[in-house]
Scaffold this active site. Sequence first.
Site, mmCIF file in Angstrom:
data_model
loop_
_atom_site.group_PDB
_atom_site.id
_atom_site.type_symbol
_atom_site.label_atom_id
_atom_site.label_comp_id
_atom_site.label_asym_id
_atom_site.label_seq_id
_atom_site.Cartn_x
_atom_site.Cartn_y
_atom_site.Cartn_z
ATOM 1 N N ASN A 1 0.810 -1.213 0.000
ATOM 2 C CA ASN A 1 0.000 0.000 0.000
ATOM 3 C C ASN A 1 0.846 1.267 0.000
ATOM 4 O OD1 ASN A 1 -2.084 1.948 0.415
ATOM 5 N ND2 ASN A 1 -3.323 0.421 1.455
ATOM 6 N N ASP A 2 1.275 1.712 1.164
ATOM 7 C CA ASP A 2 1.979 2.996 1.255
ATOM 8 C C ASP A 2 3.230 3.056 0.388
ATOM 9 O OD1 ASP A 2 0.113 3.934 3.099
ATOM 10 O OD2 ASP A 2 1.230 3.133 4.796
ATOM 11 N N VAL A 3 3.934 1.925 0.244
ATOM 12 C CA VAL A 3 5.203 1.929 -0.495
ATOM 13 C C VAL A 3 4.995 2.048 -2.001
ATOM 14 C CG1 VAL A 3 6.398 0.628 1.290
ATOM 15 C CG2 VAL A 3 5.285 -0.600 -0.589
#
Length: 471
Positions: A396-398
């Site tokens: 997700n965030d990466v």
Amino acid sequence: MDTVSNAVHYIFLATAACFVLGLHLMNHPRTARRGNAISAGAMAVAIAATVWLVIHEGTITTTGWLVLVSGGLIGAALGLYAAREVKMTAMPQLVSLFNAVGGGAAALIAVNDLLQADHPASLGARVSLPGALDIVIGAVTFSGSLIAAGKLQGVVSGAPVVFPGARLLNVLLPASFVAGTVWLVLSPDSLGALYGLVAVALLFGVTMVLPIGGADMPVVIALLNAFTGSAVAMAGFVLNETALIIAGMLVSSSGGILTKLMADAMNRSIANIVVGGFGTGDGAPAAVAGGTPAQVRPVSADDVAIQLAYASKVIFVPGYGLAAAQAQHELGDLAKLLADNGVDVSYAVHPVAGRMPGHMNVLLAEANVPYTQLKEMDDVNPEFPQADVALVIGANDVTNPIARKPGNAISGMPILDVDKAKSIVVIKRSMGHGYAGIDNELYTDPKTGMFFTDAKKGLSELKSAVGEFVG
């Protein structure tokens, strides 16, 4: 020193050299297992040599032997159980517990040495100073690691926990460390200084980790690991044992380097992480496939399979969702099927993918993924524009392009350039947020197809569907 003491001393030095060699071999996937085996073997030899020395000196009573043997058997049983039964998704929690045990044991060594001294008031700074530092670092590591494990397990909220006066308290407590250390060095026989230092350090471990959010947990684990090594090294100074100092400093230095690398991968300073972390954990509200916004493009297994079967280059991007679903074997099977049919396959591994350093690498190695296919962020990012398909599995965030924009929780964080691939497919159960608690702009990219399913089930379906096209 008699003959046995001399022999044990040289054995300890040899085992310390093996620790260095083992750590060096862990630099490369090809030799990592051998390095781990050498280090474990050296530790077993060191334990055996210690038992030999204790028997030779004859200083332990029958009760002492019962305690020693019982502790060893219980520890060995718990270690064997953990190695066999703890799932890979829970490995970060286990590492945090190991950090707690290591830090706590080191602190107890110093406490015991100070309490059992024949003439504690006459102890010099050579013993009392490293003893005080051992107590501070070990106790902070113990309580802090327990809170970190609680956050990872969900027992403690993954969001930053801040209470009125927390920042001030986190400034005053370290100041009290200095005062307590000076007091203990000047008065090694003072029980007030000893117990006060333990209590303050335990409290700081709690107040230090509570305000740190789930997104920073990989860095916190590495930092606490470095603390554990420092505490062990200080215990080595207290006991005047060279091998313990060497082993502790190896853990401390490698953990410190890893902490810096992890912080750089998130574009955050270590001080910024400790002062106030970010992240809400993975408990954000989620929208299932049927209720997704109009700009999200759902796809089916057959849609994705066609793209994969006729692609020339595919890059897989694993994330914590892969670990949570225990889908590493299904991913490995799908990648092997594609590679056997001439597709250029690789894996893009972000430094903070998962919940601890190296989480994805260990998972994929468990599935016998060739290490030559694993590529770090800096190496794989230039390849995304040439990729026909980038398949994201639970990351997700990466992968969030919003990191390139200012004014949000992950601004400036280096990410995998997934959005530059020709086509993007995201396997995800829902539209839930990652640890940073923000929407992922990748999901609404026109090139992105959202395959809403559990990673294990979805990858199995893709393997079957791809097999029909290439069979």
